[in-house]
Scaffold this motif. Sequence first.
Motif, mmCIF file in Angstrom:
data_model
loop_
_atom_site.group_PDB
_atom_site.id
_atom_site.type_symbol
_atom_site.label_atom_id
_atom_site.label_comp_id
_atom_site.label_asym_id
_atom_site.label_seq_id
_atom_site.Cartn_x
_atom_site.Cartn_y
_atom_site.Cartn_z
ATOM 1 N N LEU A 133 29.399 40.613 58.502
ATOM 2 C CA LEU A 133 29.134 42.050 58.672
ATOM 3 C C LEU A 133 29.054 42.454 60.146
ATOM 4 N N LEU A 134 28.582 41.550 60.999
ATOM 5 C CA LEU A 134 28.587 41.871 62.427
ATOM 6 C C LEU A 134 30.029 42.034 62.923
ATOM 7 N N GLU A 135 30.915 41.177 62.443
ATOM 8 C CA GLU A 135 32.315 41.299 62.850
ATOM 9 C C GLU A 135 32.926 42.589 62.305
ATOM 10 N N ILE A 136 32.594 42.914 61.063
ATOM 11 C CA ILE A 136 33.073 44.181 60.491
ATOM 12 C C ILE A 136 32.523 45.362 61.295
ATOM 13 N N ALA A 137 31.247 45.288 61.656
ATOM 14 C CA ALA A 137 30.633 46.364 62.452
ATOM 15 C C ALA A 137 31.351 46.506 63.790
ATOM 16 N N ARG A 138 31.633 45.390 64.417
ATOM 17 C CA ARG A 138 32.332 45.420 65.724
ATOM 18 C C ARG A 138 33.684 46.112 65.583
ATOM 19 N N LEU A 139 34.424 45.771 64.538
ATOM 20 C CA LEU A 139 35.760 46.335 64.357
ATOM 21 C C LEU A 139 35.713 47.810 63.968
ATOM 22 N N LEU A 140 34.817 48.134 63.045
ATOM 23 C CA LEU A 140 34.751 49.526 62.590
ATOM 24 C C LEU A 140 34.249 50.451 63.683
ATOM 25 N N ALA A 141 33.399 49.931 64.565
ATOM 26 C CA ALA A 141 32.863 50.762 65.655
ATOM 27 C C ALA A 141 33.972 51.243 66.587
ATOM 28 N N GLN A 142 35.052 50.489 66.663
ATOM 29 C CA GLN A 142 36.143 50.882 67.562
ATOM 30 C C GLN A 142 37.377 51.332 66.775
ATOM 31 N N SER A 143 37.194 51.615 65.496
ATOM 32 C CA SER A 143 38.329 52.066 64.693
ATOM 33 C C SER A 143 38.154 53.536 64.341
ATOM 34 N N SER A 144 39.139 54.094 63.683
ATOM 35 C CA SER A 144 39.051 55.496 63.264
ATOM 36 C C SER A 144 39.050 55.579 61.746
ATOM 37 N N ILE A 145 38.343 54.683 61.118
ATOM 38 C CA ILE A 145 38.302 54.648 59.659
ATOM 39 C C ILE A 145 37.760 55.972 59.105
ATOM 40 N N PRO A 146 38.478 56.593 58.176
ATOM 41 C CA PRO A 146 38.020 57.885 57.632
ATOM 42 C C PRO A 146 37.020 57.698 56.502
ATOM 43 N N LEU A 147 35.930 57.043 56.806
ATOM 44 C CA LEU A 147 34.940 56.678 55.794
ATOM 45 C C LEU A 147 33.620 56.387 56.500
ATOM 46 N N GLY A 148 32.527 56.790 55.882
ATOM 47 C CA GLY A 148 31.223 56.430 56.425
ATOM 48 C C GLY A 148 30.805 55.068 55.886
ATOM 49 N N VAL A 149 30.306 54.245 56.762
ATOM 50 C CA VAL A 149 29.883 52.904 56.352
ATOM 51 C C VAL A 149 28.476 52.653 56.883
ATOM 52 N N ASP A 150 27.597 52.216 56.014
ATOM 53 C CA ASP A 150 26.243 51.847 56.427
ATOM 54 C C ASP A 150 26.084 50.349 56.224
ATOM 55 N N ILE A 151 25.772 49.672 57.309
ATOM 56 C CA ILE A 151 25.563 48.228 57.233
ATOM 57 C C ILE A 151 24.063 47.977 57.261
ATOM 58 N N ILE A 152 23.567 47.359 56.210
ATOM 59 C CA ILE A 152 22.123 47.106 56.123
ATOM 60 C C ILE A 152 21.880 45.611 56.013
ATOM 61 N N LEU A 153 21.132 45.107 56.967
ATOM 62 C CA LEU A 153 20.757 43.694 56.974
ATOM 63 C C LEU A 153 19.295 43.631 56.535
ATOM 64 N N PHE A 154 19.110 43.196 55.307
ATOM 65 C CA PHE A 154 17.774 43.201 54.706
ATOM 66 C C PHE A 154 16.960 41.990 55.161
ATOM 67 N N ASP A 155 15.649 42.176 55.142
ATOM 68 C CA ASP A 155 14.719 41.116 55.561
ATOM 69 C C ASP A 155 13.825 40.721 54.371
ATOM 70 N N VAL A 156 13.208 39.572 54.474
ATOM 71 C CA VAL A 156 12.277 39.049 53.455
ATOM 72 C C VAL A 156 12.930 39.071 52.062
#
Length: 278
Positions: free
Chosen positions: A162-185
């Motif tokens: 997901l970090l790699e996906i976040a890195r790529l999507l942050a610099q892309s123009s994807i026409p979609l909202g994406v929420d990446i949630i890294l859960f704890d416990v």
Amino acid sequence: MQLIFPSLNKTWTWSLLLFLMVMGIGCKQEPRTSSTTTTETPSYQPPSFQMDSAYQYVTDQVAFGSRVPGSEAHEACKDWIVAKLTSFGLNVIQQTFPAKLYTGTAVTGTNIIATINPDQNKRILLGAHWDSRFMAEQDVDESTRNQPILGADDGASGVGVLLEIARLLAQSSIPLGVDIILFDVEDQGERSGATETWCLGAQYWSRDPHVPGYMAKYGILLDMVGAHDAEFPVEDLSNIPDYNAQVAGHVSAIYLKVWRLAQQMGKGNLFVKRYVVG
Ligand SMILES: [Zn+2]
């Protein structure tokens, strides 16, 4: 791997190929119905997933040691993940929450949330858990069963992808909202005990999402996606305790979409058409 619908608080098995599935959704265009329309809609070109990058993110997490809630390594890894997502240019929310483990230990958990295209109404959720389990009670070596696991696969692999996906999507123009949630416990529950002792971060978030009334079209959660010769079967949804046919139908359609895409990509050896009890 699991999937969580925030308003439904259900989990299902999912897989590594989601990145391409996400891109596939981003690319999807409505069929043209007007014969007079000549303007071409530019298609979205998905960036290519860098395996080396994802692997490095897994290595970086493991280098902290076991990320057991309450430990120094856990705290240090949290700061590293937040800094990494922030370095991609993403807005990062840290959702802290009090948690009581089944052992009676009280800890503070932190769900880490990064948002891509916050103004987009059409959104999907991608999740993983970043904590690692406090004891290896299933280890083949009996002498280490009271030790915490290192969690390269169980925890870090999903976060690495997901970090790699976040890195790529942050610099892309994807026409979609994406929420990446890294859960704890998430992985500190009682083995063979009540299911409520697990996934405390996801439980907290489902009650108090980072955006009031938050809804995604669907969510996919990755866990244990980095094992050697991993295989991703389809989960039999009929075994969900509070089975809901309408929800199951919705989830099955997403399953079908991902697994069909995997077949088209020649990844049928990983995304096998075999059902397992969830
Ligand atoms: Zn796990």
